[in-house]
Design a protein around this motif. Structure first.
Motif, short mmCIF file in Angstrom:
data_model
loop_
_atom_site.label_atom_id
_atom_site.label_comp_id
_atom_site.label_asym_id
_atom_site.label_seq_id
_atom_site.Cartn_x
_atom_site.Cartn_y
_atom_site.Cartn_z
N ALA A 192 0.83 -1.20 0.00
CA ALA A 192 0.00 0.00 0.00
C ALA A 192 0.87 1.26 0.00
O ALA A 192 0.55 2.25 -0.67
CB ALA A 192 -0.93 0.00 1.21
N GLU A 193 1.98 1.23 0.72
CA GLU A 193 2.88 2.38 0.74
C GLU A 193 3.48 2.64 -0.64
O GLU A 193 3.63 3.79 -1.07
CB GLU A 193 3.99 2.16 1.76
CG GLU A 193 3.52 2.27 3.20
CD GLU A 193 4.66 2.12 4.19
OE1 GLU A 193 5.76 1.70 3.75
OE2 GLU A 193 4.46 2.42 5.37
N TRP A 214 -3.91 4.79 -6.31
CA TRP A 214 -4.12 4.81 -4.87
C TRP A 214 -5.48 5.43 -4.53
O TRP A 214 -6.23 4.90 -3.71
CB TRP A 214 -3.00 5.59 -4.19
CG TRP A 214 -3.24 5.90 -2.74
CD1 TRP A 214 -3.54 7.11 -2.20
CD2 TRP A 214 -3.20 4.97 -1.65
NE1 TRP A 214 -3.69 6.99 -0.84
CE2 TRP A 214 -3.48 5.70 -0.47
CE3 TRP A 214 -2.95 3.60 -1.56
CZ2 TRP A 214 -3.52 5.10 0.78
CZ3 TRP A 214 -2.99 3.00 -0.29
CH2 TRP A 214 -3.27 3.74 0.85
N LEU A 215 -5.82 6.52 -5.22
CA LEU A 215 -7.10 7.17 -4.96
C LEU A 215 -8.26 6.24 -5.30
O LEU A 215 -9.24 6.16 -4.55
CB LEU A 215 -7.21 8.46 -5.77
CG LEU A 215 -6.27 9.60 -5.38
CD1 LEU A 215 -6.43 10.78 -6.33
CD2 LEU A 215 -6.53 10.04 -3.94
N LEU A 236 -1.31 -6.01 -6.31
CA LEU A 236 -1.30 -6.01 -7.78
C LEU A 236 -0.69 -4.73 -8.33
O LEU A 236 0.16 -4.77 -9.23
CB LEU A 236 -2.73 -6.17 -8.30
CG LEU A 236 -2.88 -6.13 -9.82
CD1 LEU A 236 -2.19 -7.33 -10.47
CD2 LEU A 236 -4.37 -6.10 -10.20
N TYR A 237 -1.09 -3.60 -7.79
CA TYR A 237 -0.59 -2.32 -8.29
C TYR A 237 0.88 -2.11 -7.94
O TYR A 237 1.63 -1.52 -8.71
CB TYR A 237 -1.43 -1.17 -7.72
CG TYR A 237 -2.88 -1.17 -8.16
CD1 TYR A 237 -3.29 -1.84 -9.32
CD2 TYR A 237 -3.86 -0.51 -7.41
CE1 TYR A 237 -4.61 -1.84 -9.72
CE2 TYR A 237 -5.19 -0.50 -7.80
CZ TYR A 237 -5.56 -1.16 -8.96
OH TYR A 237 -6.88 -1.15 -9.35
N ALA A 238 1.29 -2.60 -6.77
CA ALA A 238 2.70 -2.49 -6.40
C ALA A 238 3.56 -3.33 -7.33
O ALA A 238 4.65 -2.91 -7.76
CB ALA A 238 2.91 -2.93 -4.95
N HIS A 244 3.95 6.05 -5.20
CA HIS A 244 4.44 6.01 -6.58
C HIS A 244 3.35 5.89 -7.65
O HIS A 244 3.66 6.05 -8.84
CB HIS A 244 5.42 4.83 -6.74
CG HIS A 244 6.61 4.91 -5.85
ND1 HIS A 244 7.63 5.82 -6.03
CD2 HIS A 244 6.92 4.21 -4.72
CE1 HIS A 244 8.54 5.66 -5.09
NE2 HIS A 244 8.13 4.70 -4.27
N ASP A 245 2.13 5.61 -7.25
CA ASP A 245 1.04 5.49 -8.23
C ASP A 245 -0.20 6.10 -7.60
O ASP A 245 -1.19 5.41 -7.34
CB ASP A 245 0.82 4.01 -8.59
CG ASP A 245 -0.05 3.84 -9.83
OD1 ASP A 245 -0.64 4.84 -10.28
OD2 ASP A 245 -0.14 2.71 -10.33
#
Length: 288
Positions: free
Chosen positions: A17-18, A28-29, A45-47, A23-24
């Motif tokens: 999550a950090e 994140w929003l 997934l996003y990380a 970075h994205d």
């Protein structure tokens, strides 16, 4: 409908999550509007997408990038073989896989799509550009919708379309940054037909002859969003978080249009509060 006010804590976040928060931020929003029990899977997934997506920027030569991406391929294989490496993003992915059991090929394909970036060749034509957008943003957003509970093929295809739009919008937003690094992710045949040398873009020179190329990419992104929005009325509420990228993409595309389709002049870095308000409004209306 998912709750309109994000309830995620700003402290005590997981490592994944950090990474996404730092970075994205756009994703994140959108992640904050997912149901609480879904957020860690989306964060993993996003990380992961961030880690493989930044490979080209982190290496000085293709071979080093190949080594990094191979490490991720082996890490994915290890997860599915029950031998997850001790790495925060790998750990997050391992939990995701245990819960949802997606096909490993989804992750491998995302890695392979990034390998082509290492050689700065760019797409040969517009179809190649769309294929790149589908293999990166499209596949990633489809996976995110799946993790959130989307199962109907029409809904998954809509998520893929939003991901395509987001990838195309990202290419336009990143044009000036990539040009400064002597990279261009634009169709080679279109540049050649317009008589535009990549070196001129490297120097930050925007020619009016670029406008038809930029407009075609922006129109393709808008068309993908329109396609996805045909599912607005039936889209499952719990899977709307990844679809909110459509709201953000439209904002960036509007800023580009108001700048005369000049990505070098468009104020992409402004309007963060406006975009957040648009997200709140979209969620309140149950739309994307």
């Amino acid at each position: 409908m998912t709750e309109a006010v994000p309830q995620a804590k700003t402290q005590g976040l997981s490592p994944c999550a950090e990474i996404v928060r730092d970075h994205d931020h756009d994703r994140w929003l959108t992640l904050l509007f997912a149901a609480p029990h879904m957020r860690e899977d989306l964060a993993a997934l996003y990380a992961f997408a961030h880690e493989i997506g930044k490979t080209r920027e982190r290496v000085s030569e293709p071979m080093m990038g190949e080594i990094r991406l191979q490490w991720w391929r082996e890490s994915i294989e290890g997860i599915y073989d029950g031998l997850a490496r001790k790495h925060p993003v790998v750990a997050g992915l391992a939990d995701l896989v245990a819960r949802h059991k997606p096909d490993r090929s989804v992750f491998i394909d995302l890695i392979d799509a990034r390998a082509a970036e290492l050689y700065d060749e760019g797409p040969v034509d517009f179809d190649g550009l769309l294929a790149y957008a589908d293999q990166t943003g499209g596949a990633l957003n489809r996976m995110a919708a799946f993790l959130c509970g989307a199962q109907d093929e029409a809904h998954l295809s809509a998520a893929h379309a939003v991901g395509r739009a987001w990838a195309l919008t990202g290419i336009l937003r990143a044009l000036a940054f990539q040009a400064a690094m002597q990279r261009i992710t634009l169709p080679k045949d279109a540049l050649e037909e317009a008589g535009i040398a990549p070196e001129s873009l490297y120097r930050g020179q925007f020619s009016p002859d670029m406008i038809p190329i930029i407009r075609r990419i922006a129109n393709a992104a808008q068309e993908a969003i329109r396609k996805a929005r045909t599912q607005n009325g039936s889209y499952p509420a719990q899977a709307r978080s990844p679809m909110l990228l459509a709201v953000l993409a439209r904002d960036y595309l509007d800023r580009l249009a108001h700048a005369g389709d000049d990505p070098f002049a468009a104020p992409f870095d402004r309007g963060a509060l406006t975009r957040q308000l648009k997200l709140f409004w979209a969620v309140l209306r149950g739309r994307f």
